[in-house]
Design a protein around this motif. Sequence first.
Motif, PDB file in Angstrom:
ATOM      1  N   GLU A  16     -13.657   0.860  -2.938  1.00  0.00           N
ATOM      2  CA  GLU A  16     -14.752   1.331  -2.073  1.00  0.00           C
ATOM      3  C   GLU A  16     -16.110   0.975  -2.668  1.00  0.00           C
ATOM      4  O   GLU A  16     -17.046   0.601  -1.940  1.00  0.00           O
ATOM      5  N   SER A  17     -16.231   1.095  -3.996  1.00  0.00           N
ATOM      6  CA  SER A  17     -17.524   0.851  -4.638  1.00  0.00           C
ATOM      7  C   SER A  17     -17.835  -0.634  -4.803  1.00  0.00           C
ATOM      8  O   SER A  17     -19.001  -1.026  -4.845  1.00  0.00           O
ATOM      9  N   THR A  18     -16.798  -1.464  -4.900  1.00  0.00           N
ATOM     10  CA  THR A  18     -17.031  -2.901  -5.123  1.00  0.00           C
ATOM     11  C   THR A  18     -16.873  -3.743  -3.858  1.00  0.00           C
ATOM     12  O   THR A  18     -17.512  -4.791  -3.727  1.00  0.00           O
ATOM     13  N   LYS A  19     -16.015  -3.302  -2.934  1.00  0.00           N
ATOM     14  CA  LYS A  19     -15.744  -4.087  -1.722  1.00  0.00           C
ATOM     15  C   LYS A  19     -16.197  -3.389  -0.441  1.00  0.00           C
ATOM     16  O   LYS A  19     -16.278  -4.025   0.608  1.00  0.00           O
ATOM     17  N   GLY A  20     -16.422  -2.075  -0.533  1.00  0.00           N
ATOM     18  CA  GLY A  20     -16.849  -1.327   0.651  1.00  0.00           C
ATOM     19  C   GLY A  20     -15.739  -0.452   1.201  1.00  0.00           C
ATOM     20  O   GLY A  20     -14.549  -0.742   1.034  1.00  0.00           O
ATOM     21  N   GLU A  21     -16.127   0.625   1.882  1.00  0.00           N
ATOM     22  CA  GLU A  21     -15.157   1.588   2.404  1.00  0.00           C
ATOM     23  C   GLU A  21     -14.271   0.978   3.482  1.00  0.00           C
ATOM     24  O   GLU A  21     -13.072   1.267   3.556  1.00  0.00           O
ATOM     25  N   VAL A  22     -14.844   0.112   4.332  1.00  0.00           N
ATOM     26  CA  VAL A  22     -14.068  -0.514   5.410  1.00  0.00           C
ATOM     27  C   VAL A  22     -12.931  -1.356   4.828  1.00  0.00           C
ATOM     28  O   VAL A  22     -11.792  -1.318   5.316  1.00  0.00           O
ATOM     29  N   THR A  23     -13.239  -2.108   3.777  1.00  0.00           N
ATOM     30  CA  THR A  23     -12.214  -2.937   3.122  1.00  0.00           C
ATOM     31  C   THR A  23     -11.108  -2.071   2.538  1.00  0.00           C
ATOM     32  O   THR A  23      -9.923  -2.393   2.645  1.00  0.00           O
ATOM     33  N   ALA A  24     -11.493  -0.956   1.911  1.00  0.00           N
ATOM     34  CA  ALA A  24     -10.505  -0.052   1.316  1.00  0.00           C
ATOM     35  C   ALA A  24      -9.596   0.546   2.382  1.00  0.00           C
ATOM     36  O   ALA A  24      -8.373   0.615   2.209  1.00  0.00           O
ATOM     37  N   ILE A  25     -10.185   0.974   3.495  1.00  0.00           N
ATOM     38  CA  ILE A  25      -9.392   1.552   4.595  1.00  0.00           C
ATOM     39  C   ILE A  25      -8.403   0.526   5.126  1.00  0.00           C
ATOM     40  O   ILE A  25      -7.221   0.819   5.320  1.00  0.00           O
ATOM     41  N   ARG A  26      -8.896  -0.706   5.356  1.00  0.00           N
ATOM     42  CA  ARG A  26      -8.025  -1.765   5.887  1.00  0.00           C
ATOM     43  C   ARG A  26      -6.892  -2.089   4.918  1.00  0.00           C
ATOM     44  O   ARG A  26      -5.738  -2.264   5.325  1.00  0.00           O
ATOM     45  N   LEU A  27      -7.206  -2.154   3.630  1.00  0.00           N
ATOM     46  CA  LEU A  27      -6.189  -2.466   2.628  1.00  0.00           C
ATOM     47  C   LEU A  27      -5.069  -1.433   2.648  1.00  0.00           C
ATOM     48  O   LEU A  27      -3.876  -1.797   2.687  1.00  0.00           O
ATOM     49  N   PHE A  28      -5.415  -0.162   2.642  1.00  0.00           N
ATOM     50  CA  PHE A  28      -4.379   0.875   2.593  1.00  0.00           C
ATOM     51  C   PHE A  28      -3.635   1.000   3.915  1.00  0.00           C
ATOM     52  O   PHE A  28      -2.455   1.371   3.922  1.00  0.00           O
ATOM     53  N   GLU A  29      -4.284   0.661   5.019  1.00  0.00           N
ATOM     54  CA  GLU A  29      -3.568   0.609   6.298  1.00  0.00           C
ATOM     55  C   GLU A  29      -2.537  -0.518   6.279  1.00  0.00           C
ATOM     56  O   GLU A  29      -1.419  -0.367   6.790  1.00  0.00           O
ATOM     57  N   GLU A  30      -2.899  -1.653   5.692  1.00  0.00           N
ATOM     58  CA  GLU A  30      -1.960  -2.780   5.602  1.00  0.00           C
ATOM     59  C   GLU A  30      -0.794  -2.457   4.663  1.00  0.00           C
ATOM     60  O   GLU A  30       0.345  -2.892   4.894  1.00  0.00           O
ATOM     61  N   ILE A  31      -1.057  -1.696   3.616  1.00  0.00           N
ATOM     62  CA  ILE A  31       0.024  -1.257   2.719  1.00  0.00           C
ATOM     63  C   ILE A  31       0.985  -0.350   3.490  1.00  0.00           C
ATOM     64  O   ILE A  31       2.211  -0.494   3.410  1.00  0.00           O
ATOM     65  N   ASN A  32       0.445   0.602   4.248  1.00  0.00           N
ATOM     66  CA  ASN A  32       1.289   1.472   5.074  1.00  0.00           C
ATOM     67  C   ASN A  32       2.119   0.655   6.059  1.00  0.00           C
ATOM     68  O   ASN A  32       3.307   0.925   6.280  1.00  0.00           O
ATOM     69  N   TRP A  33       1.486  -0.337   6.660  1.00  0.00           N
ATOM     70  CA  TRP A  33       2.144  -1.195   7.653  1.00  0.00           C
ATOM     71  C   TRP A  33       3.346  -1.924   7.043  1.00  0.00           C
ATOM     72  O   TRP A  33       4.439  -1.919   7.611  1.00  0.00           O
ATOM     73  N   LEU A  34       3.142  -2.537   5.877  1.00  0.00           N
ATOM     74  CA  LEU A  34       4.250  -3.303   5.276  1.00  0.00           C
ATOM     75  C   LEU A  34       5.387  -2.375   4.829  1.00  0.00           C
ATOM     76  O   LEU A  34       6.561  -2.744   4.898  1.00  0.00           O
ATOM     77  N   ILE A  35       5.042  -1.160   4.397  1.00  0.00           N
ATOM     78  CA  ILE A  35       6.088  -0.211   3.998  1.00  0.00           C
ATOM     79  C   ILE A  35       6.937   0.174   5.206  1.00  0.00           C
ATOM     80  O   ILE A  35       8.179   0.131   5.150  1.00  0.00           O
ATOM     81  N   VAL A  36       6.285   0.542   6.298  1.00  0.00           N
ATOM     82  CA  VAL A  36       7.031   0.977   7.487  1.00  0.00           C
ATOM     83  C   VAL A  36       7.915  -0.146   8.015  1.00  0.00           C
ATOM     84  O   VAL A  36       9.087   0.066   8.345  1.00  0.00           O
ATOM     85  N   HIS A  37       7.395  -1.372   8.063  1.00  0.00           N
ATOM     86  CA  HIS A  37       8.192  -2.467   8.626  1.00  0.00           C
ATOM     87  C   HIS A  37       9.288  -2.934   7.664  1.00  0.00           C
ATOM     88  O   HIS A  37      10.322  -3.442   8.117  1.00  0.00           O
ATOM     89  N   SER A  38       9.101  -2.740   6.374  1.00  0.00           N
ATOM     90  CA  SER A  38      10.211  -3.023   5.452  1.00  0.00           C
ATOM     91  C   SER A  38      11.337  -2.019   5.679  1.00  0.00           C
ATOM     92  O   SER A  38      12.521  -2.381   5.632  1.00  0.00           O
TER      93      SER A  38
END
Length: 412
Positions: free
Chosen positions: A263-285
């Motif tokens: 969040e501090s180096t890339k921004g809050e939007v980037t952090a939110i998107r990253l963790f949403e993508e992590i959730n996405w790959l977990i569910v589809h695996s």
Amino acid sequence: MNFSSIRWKSDLNKSVLINNFDKRGWQECSEDDWNFYWCNVQSTRSIFNLENGYRLGDNQVVNHFPNHYELTKKDLMVKNIKRYRKDLEKELNSIAKRNFQGKFLLLDFIPVTFILPTDYNIFKEEFRKNLSNTWIMKPTGKARGIGIFLVNHLSQIKNWSNDNRGSSKKETYVISQYIANPLLIGGKKFDLRVYVLVTSYRPLKCFIYQLGFCRFCSVKYSRNDLENVYVHLTNVSIQKRGDDYNHMHGGKWTVQDFRLYIESTKGEVTAIRLFEEINWLIVHSLKSVQNVMVNDKHCFECYGYDIIIDDTMKPWLIEVNSSPSLTSTTVNDRVMKYNLINDTLNIVTSKNELSGWNREYDEVLGFYDNLYNEDFSLQLENTEKELRIGKINSIACLKIQKDVKAKIILWK
């Protein structure tokens, strides 16, 4: 059943397990009259072996699904995810769309991977498309970084094959395109260990733990030093043997600290998107093995997901562990793993005859978050469908959506 009269058995002599059992007043047993069994994968195989004639009672719970290896064995994980993507593509499902290069737009979360020796000729063709790529080889039946090595010449594969030629049983390996552009922090490579609890596969019900961690290499990253395991492999069992390993913090960050850093180096939007993508790959695996997994009501699984993030902030699924380590390397590690087991036990005993409880999961989540609940997801989809065809009005739809969303994190 009286909660304090529960009899437990464990193949692992770990304090984070035993202290949790003792806190609940559970009684240890060594025979087959257990109610709760934290077993290893070998015992799981024995319990569910049809030849043994063993049948689990209503008041028995075990910590593995019968064929958990469909997700946790490296070659089977890859096969199942590839099959899942093809099935969705045949169904013309929108999430299986590809870009102009032929890559999946939404399901491209595992590196290009082949199984050796079976896929050697196909791998050879892929290797020759880009000779500058580095590849990583892993034995499918080992863990903790054992037997892993990096290659950038076909001759290295031939040498490996020759070395194994005299073996009576040739070991299967997976070979994956190495993520050569990992996100670095302090110049060092790291991966994420994320804990995921599955209580049912049909319908799919899973939870994600807030208190995961990053595992750092102890030596700064270099693409040229392929033989240095302390540069490339994040496994604690390997890193703790290195001269630069820090025994105070164990080379770990909490996931919360990592998120604050992003969040501090890339921004809050980037952090939110990253963790949403992590959730996405977990569910589809998990969905990729949903139809092949034996869904036994006596079982649950606490998986350890290993995820690498590249310098474009894209997460990659590396592997899934069926028995993530419960050994503690630091005080903070011990506290986190104690809480992990505590919250896991609360959830898996919240709705069954073992405890006599019938509590909603939300009452006992602890540091877990609802990740995906197929029942709730289908309810939402049906509600939106009924609104479109005029079966219900918008006010009724909003009320149902509000009730359902209160019970589930919408990882979509």
